[in-house]
Motif scaffolding. Structure first.
Motif, PDB file in Angstrom:
ATOM      1  N   CYS A   1      -1.548  -0.995  24.658  1.00 28.87           N
ATOM      2  CA  CYS A   1      -2.626  -1.888  25.593  1.00 28.87           C
ATOM      3  C   CYS A   1      -1.784  -3.002  26.333  1.00 28.87           C
ATOM      4  CB  CYS A   1      -3.619  -2.808  24.634  1.00 28.87           C
ATOM      5  SG  CYS A   1      -4.685  -3.893  25.351  1.00 28.87           S
ATOM      6  N   CYS A   2      -0.653  -3.645  26.020  1.00 33.69           N
ATOM      7  CA  CYS A   2      -0.013  -4.333  26.555  1.00 33.69           C
ATOM      8  C   CYS A   2       1.167  -3.778  27.261  1.00 33.69           C
ATOM      9  CB  CYS A   2       0.154  -5.683  25.600  1.00 33.69           C
ATOM     10  SG  CYS A   2      -1.215  -6.469  25.065  1.00 33.69           S
TER      11      CYS A   2
ATOM     12  N   ARG B   1       1.324  -0.480  31.714  1.00 33.04           N
ATOM     13  CA  ARG B   1       0.669  -1.368  32.742  1.00 33.04           C
ATOM     14  C   ARG B   1      -0.639  -0.941  33.261  1.00 33.04           C
ATOM     15  NH1 ARG B   1       4.778  -3.598  36.902  1.00 33.04           N
ATOM     16  NH2 ARG B   1       2.906  -4.768  37.204  1.00 33.04           N
TER      17      ARG B   1
ATOM     18  N   CYS C   1      -3.445  -1.663  31.340  1.00 25.94           N
ATOM     19  CA  CYS C   1      -4.452  -2.428  30.988  1.00 25.94           C
ATOM     20  C   CYS C   1      -4.407  -3.790  32.245  1.00 25.94           C
ATOM     21  CB  CYS C   1      -4.378  -2.951  29.672  1.00 25.94           C
ATOM     22  SG  CYS C   1      -6.045  -3.909  29.187  1.00 25.94           S
ATOM     23  N   HIS C   2      -5.474  -3.821  32.825  1.00 30.31           N
ATOM     24  CA  HIS C   2      -5.619  -4.971  33.512  1.00 30.31           C
ATOM     25  C   HIS C   2      -6.543  -6.137  33.137  1.00 30.31           C
ATOM     26  CE1 HIS C   2      -3.278  -2.293  36.273  1.00 30.31           C
ATOM     27  NE2 HIS C   2      -2.972  -3.387  36.742  1.00 30.31           N
ATOM     28  N   GLU C   3      -6.365  -7.306  33.374  1.00 31.76           N
ATOM     29  CA  GLU C   3      -7.150  -8.480  32.810  1.00 31.76           C
ATOM     30  C   GLU C   3      -8.507  -8.650  33.793  1.00 31.76           C
ATOM     31  OE1 GLU C   3      -6.523 -13.070  31.334  1.00 31.76           O
ATOM     32  OE2 GLU C   3      -5.254 -11.938  33.297  1.00 31.76           O
ATOM     33  N   LEU C   4      -9.257  -8.494  33.300  1.00 34.75           N
ATOM     34  CA  LEU C   4     -10.865  -8.875  34.244  1.00 34.75           C
ATOM     35  C   LEU C   4     -10.531 -10.341  34.669  1.00 34.75           C
ATOM     36  CD1 LEU C   4     -13.008  -6.873  31.992  1.00 34.75           C
ATOM     37  CD2 LEU C   4     -12.170  -6.328  34.431  1.00 34.75           C
TER      38      LEU C   4
ATOM     39  N   SER D   1     -13.985 -11.145  26.203  1.00 36.92           N
ATOM     40  CA  SER D   1     -13.058 -10.320  26.822  1.00 36.92           C
ATOM     41  C   SER D   1     -13.796  -8.936  26.683  1.00 36.92           C
ATOM     42  CB  SER D   1     -11.975 -10.240  26.171  1.00 36.92           C
ATOM     43  OG  SER D   1     -11.841  -9.680  25.026  1.00 36.92           O
TER      44      SER D   1
ATOM     45  N   SER E   1     -13.890  -4.883  40.613  1.00 35.53           N
ATOM     46  CA  SER E   1     -12.894  -4.929  39.590  1.00 35.53           C
ATOM     47  C   SER E   1     -13.449  -3.965  38.516  1.00 35.53           C
ATOM     48  CB  SER E   1     -12.765  -6.120  39.273  1.00 35.53           C
ATOM     49  OG  SER E   1     -13.524  -6.688  38.220  1.00 35.53           O
TER      50      SER E   1
ATOM     51  N   TRP F   1     -12.144  -0.407  37.546  1.00 36.75           N
ATOM     52  CA  TRP F   1     -10.830  -0.118  37.313  1.00 36.75           C
ATOM     53  C   TRP F   1     -10.916   1.048  36.079  1.00 36.75           C
ATOM     54  CZ3 TRP F   1      -6.372   0.884  38.340  1.00 36.75           C
ATOM     55  CH2 TRP F   1      -5.381   1.117  37.457  1.00 36.75           C
TER      56      TRP F   1
ATOM     57  N   ILE G   1     -11.053   4.401  37.116  1.00 36.72           N
ATOM     58  CA  ILE G   1      -9.895   4.845  37.859  1.00 36.72           C
ATOM     59  C   ILE G   1      -8.651   5.103  36.908  1.00 36.72           C
ATOM     60  CG2 ILE G   1      -7.915   4.289  39.432  1.00 36.72           C
ATOM     61  CD1 ILE G   1     -10.220   3.104  41.103  1.00 36.72           C
TER      62      ILE G   1
ATOM     63  N   PHE H   1      -4.843  -2.876  46.418  1.00 36.45           N
ATOM     64  CA  PHE H   1      -6.195  -2.586  45.802  1.00 36.45           C
ATOM     65  C   PHE H   1      -6.493  -3.704  44.255  1.00 36.45           C
ATOM     66  CE2 PHE H   1      -7.890  -0.654  41.688  1.00 36.45           C
ATOM     67  CZ  PHE H   1      -8.994  -0.168  42.266  1.00 36.45           C
ATOM     68  N   PHE H   2      -5.305  -3.992  43.751  1.00 33.07           N
ATOM     69  CA  PHE H   2      -5.330  -4.844  42.491  1.00 33.07           C
ATOM     70  C   PHE H   2      -5.393  -6.261  43.082  1.00 33.07           C
ATOM     71  CE2 PHE H   2      -2.823  -1.302  41.091  1.00 33.07           C
ATOM     72  CZ  PHE H   2      -3.600  -0.952  39.991  1.00 33.07           C
TER      73      PHE H   2
ATOM     74  N   ARG I   1      -9.089  -7.079  43.868  1.00 31.85           N
ATOM     75  CA  ARG I   1      -9.916  -6.991  42.856  1.00 31.85           C
ATOM     76  C   ARG I   1      -9.527  -8.174  41.800  1.00 31.85           C
ATOM     77  NH1 ARG I   1     -10.149  -2.906  45.632  1.00 31.85           N
ATOM     78  NH2 ARG I   1     -11.883  -1.532  45.841  1.00 31.85           N
ATOM     79  N   ASN I   2      -8.569  -8.850  42.229  1.00 27.85           N
ATOM     80  CA  ASN I   2      -8.173  -9.913  41.311  1.00 27.85           C
ATOM     81  C   ASN I   2      -7.589  -9.633  39.897  1.00 27.85           C
ATOM     82  OD1 ASN I   2      -7.549 -12.413  41.106  1.00 27.85           O
ATOM     83  ND2 ASN I   2      -9.636 -13.311  40.572  1.00 27.85           N
ATOM     84  N   LEU I   3      -7.243  -8.122  39.982  1.00 29.49           N
ATOM     85  CA  LEU I   3      -6.688  -7.563  38.756  1.00 29.49           C
ATOM     86  C   LEU I   3      -5.083  -7.827  38.629  1.00 29.49           C
ATOM     87  CD1 LEU I   3      -8.390  -4.237  39.071  1.00 29.49           C
ATOM     88  CD2 LEU I   3      -9.081  -5.941  37.520  1.00 29.49           C
ATOM     89  N   LYS I   4      -4.908  -8.356  37.199  1.00 28.65           N
ATOM     90  CA  LYS I   4      -3.403  -8.366  37.010  1.00 28.65           C
ATOM     91  C   LYS I   4      -3.073  -7.779  35.716  1.00 28.65           C
ATOM     92  CE  LYS I   4      -3.704 -12.908  39.049  1.00 28.65           C
ATOM     93  NZ  LYS I   4      -4.824 -13.896  38.843  1.00 28.65           N
ATOM     94  N   PRO I   5      -1.572  -7.330  35.539  1.00 31.57           N
ATOM     95  CA  PRO I   5      -1.152  -6.742  34.534  1.00 31.57           C
ATOM     96  C   PRO I   5      -1.388  -7.564  33.248  1.00 31.57           C
ATOM     97  CG  PRO I   5       0.469  -6.545  36.298  1.00 31.57           C
ATOM     98  CD  PRO I   5      -0.718  -7.404  36.549  1.00 31.57           C
ATOM     99  N   LEU I   6      -1.974  -7.418  32.231  1.00 36.46           N
ATOM    100  CA  LEU I   6      -2.065  -8.087  31.169  1.00 36.46           C
ATOM    101  C   LEU I   6      -0.971  -8.306  30.267  1.00 36.46           C
ATOM    102  CD1 LEU I   6      -4.472  -9.778  29.553  1.00 36.46           C
ATOM    103  CD2 LEU I   6      -4.804  -7.664  28.136  1.00 36.46           C
ATOM    104  N   LEU I   7      -0.318  -9.194  30.411  1.00 34.08           N
ATOM    105  CA  LEU I   7       1.127  -9.304  29.773  1.00 34.08           C
ATOM    106  C   LEU I   7       1.019 -10.459  28.435  1.00 34.08           C
ATOM    107  CD1 LEU I   7       3.676  -9.727  32.710  1.00 34.08           C
ATOM    108  CD2 LEU I   7       3.032  -7.741  31.016  1.00 34.08           C
TER     109      LEU I   7
ATOM    110  N   PHE J   1      -1.786 -12.148  25.832  1.00 35.48           N
ATOM    111  CA  PHE J   1      -3.199 -12.211  25.316  1.00 35.48           C
ATOM    112  C   PHE J   1      -3.765 -13.838  25.298  1.00 35.48           C
ATOM    113  CE2 PHE J   1      -6.956 -10.182  23.958  1.00 35.48           C
ATOM    114  CZ  PHE J   1      -7.551 -11.059  23.026  1.00 35.48           C
TER     115      PHE J   1
END
Lengths: 173, 301
Positions: free
Chosen positions: A6-7, A10, A12-15, A26, A158, A161, A164, B289-290, B293-299, B301
């Motif tokens: 998950c982490c 790359r 998985c993107h944070e909403l 979440s 968003s 995603w 996609i 694109f990201f 959409r305000n999408l960021k990699p989740l590094l 938690f």
């Protein structure tokens, strides 16, 4: 069962962080219940207790266009929910004397919304963090400040995603 | 006065009116405008108009209407009933401005101040009387802001009317006194029997006059503060009294549109910055694109 995909990947993107009246929210893909801290040397792990899911109730959710700097319960049932009106342009309410316009948004199919609660904060960074599912949601009300919600809203865009991500990770035939 | 129409949805404004007396359609009429509840931190602001044929001004005066502030509540109620039952030559209309609309208008992105709101409401009521078929000739009202400017504004909008904007109009012209009585009676009734849209288990009605300096009002405000929501819609959030209490005792709330807090100047980048290399040029930028959409990699938690 240590699932770190998950982490680490790359994919998985944070909403956008919701400000759901003091609750942590979440969107989680069913099946992924643990998550390692990618790239960090610490071996701590975030766990969600899957047993807590069965006891979790489904609750209405509101995503406000502001940040409330407070953690804890909010009297949504007393102040907010009864004041929501169905007007010509959609749902309408006010918060702290400002107009909010809203719409109901479904969680992307194949996903489920969960509200997690951390009952005990770990003492050190090495310790695992344990969350329980407090409630679940299949849809939520997205609230905009004064402007009616539209398909051009960042939040709505968003939510494409997952679809996609699934497509680009599907096996190539 | 069918206040139930407002009470059914007191998050919104409501216009109430008497039937137009037949005589007011055929004879030249005078009209007075006044408001009640401009200052209070609680409840609606009510704008009232009252009108009658110019030839019947004397009869209106004989009803002994006076500035509503000099009358007791009982006297106002009695006079309103008198005005209302004199439906053969007196008509009235009220515009009840919900405290929710006052709060949200004054705090909206394109700010709408109370004077502009008052002017527009008064203009709306004059137009309402004209549209209803009242043969208007003269309009009298108290000023909001500088009297001359206000009078010019009204004369421009209604060139066919003889408009008189005068401070203390409510004690000078009986038709304005009558309007002030209608407005004040409506405001008092609505405030006394406020129907909370919220589900708060009937908060006590010990809120006094609603004026910020009324000890009862102050006490009510301090007893009914919610740390998250602040107050029910009954309270005007745009009043400095409310904002001070919220600022001191409620959870801070930040909205995306409040960048003016940082002092304006700092938000505008220096012209030189456009010629220098971007600071984080070494950092790989995520795709548009990201970003969109305000999408960021989740590094984390």
């Amino acid at each position: 069962m240590r699932v770190a995909q998950c982490c680490q990947s790359r994919t998985c993107h944070e909403l956008p962080k919701p400000a759901c009246c003091g609750t942590e929210t979440s969107c989680t893909r069913p099946g992924i219940w643990e998550c390692g801290m990618a790239g960090s040397l610490a071996s701590s792990c975030v766990r969600v207790d899957p047993r807590s899911l069965s006891g979790a109730v489904s609750e209405p959710m509101h995503l406000l266009p502001c940040q409330i700097q407070r953690e804890g319960a909010a009297n949504v049932k007393g102040y907010f929910a009864p004041a929501v009106k169905d007007r010509e342009g959609g749902k309408e309410v006010s918060f702290r004397g400002r107009t909010l316009k809203g719409q109901e948004v479904s969680v992307p199919s194949g996903y489920m919304g969960v509200v997690l609660r951390e009952d005990q904060k770990p003492c050190s960074e090495e310790e695992d963090r344990l969350f329980t599912v407090k409630s679940t949601f299949r849809s939520f009300t997205q609230w905009n400040l004064e402007t009616p919600p539209s398909a051009d809203d960042v939040l709505i865009m968003s939510l494409i995603w997952p679809k996609i991500a699934a497509a680009i990770h599907a096996p190539v035939e | 006065m069918e206040l139930e129409e407002f009470e059914r949805d007191n998050s919104q404004n409501r216009l109430l009116s008497s039937p137009v007396p037949e005589i007011c359609r055929t004879e030249d009429c005078c009209l007075g405008i006044d408001e009640a509840g401009r200052g209070p931190v609680l409840g609606p602001m009510v704008y009232g108009i009252c009108y009658c044929p110019v030839a019947r001004k004397k009869d209106l005066q004989d009803l002994k209407v006076a500035d509503s502030k000099t009358l007791s509540e009982a006297e106002r109620e009695r006079l309103f009933e008198k005005l209302n039952s004199t439906s053969d030559y007196i008509g009235w209309a009220l515009h009840i401005l919900s405290p929710n609309i006052i709060s949200t208008s004054m705090q909206q992105r394109a700010k709408y101040n109370l004077n502009a709101l008052s002017h527009d409401t008064a203009i709306g009521l004059i137009q309402f009387a004209l549209d209803a078929g009242v043969q208007l000739k003269e309009v009298f009202l108290d000023t909001v802001g500088p009297a001359e400017k206000y009078q010019d504004k009204l004369k421009k909008i209604f060139p066919e009317l003889d408009v008189t904007v005068r401070p203390k109009a409510d004690s000078l012209f009986p038709v304005v006194s009558a309007a002030s009585i209608c407005a004040k009676v409506a405001r008092d009734r609505v405030v006394k029997e406020w129907k909370f849209v919220e589900d708060l288990g009937d908060p006590d009605a010990e809120y006094g006059s609603g004026y910020p300096n009324d000890p009862k009002t102050k006490d009510w405000l301090s007893r009914h503060l919610d740390p998250v929501f602040g107050y029910p819609q009954f309270v005007r959030f745009s009043w400095s009294t409310t904002q001070t209490i919220l600022g001191n005792k409620a959870a801070p709330v930040s909205w995306g549109d409040e960048d003016d807090d940082s002092g304006g100047k700092s938000s505008t980048p220096s012209v030189l910055s456009f010629f220098s290399a971007p600071k984080d040029a070494s950092q790989p930028q995520s795709h548009r694109f990201f970003q969109e959409r305000n999408l960021k990699p989740l590094l984390e938690f």
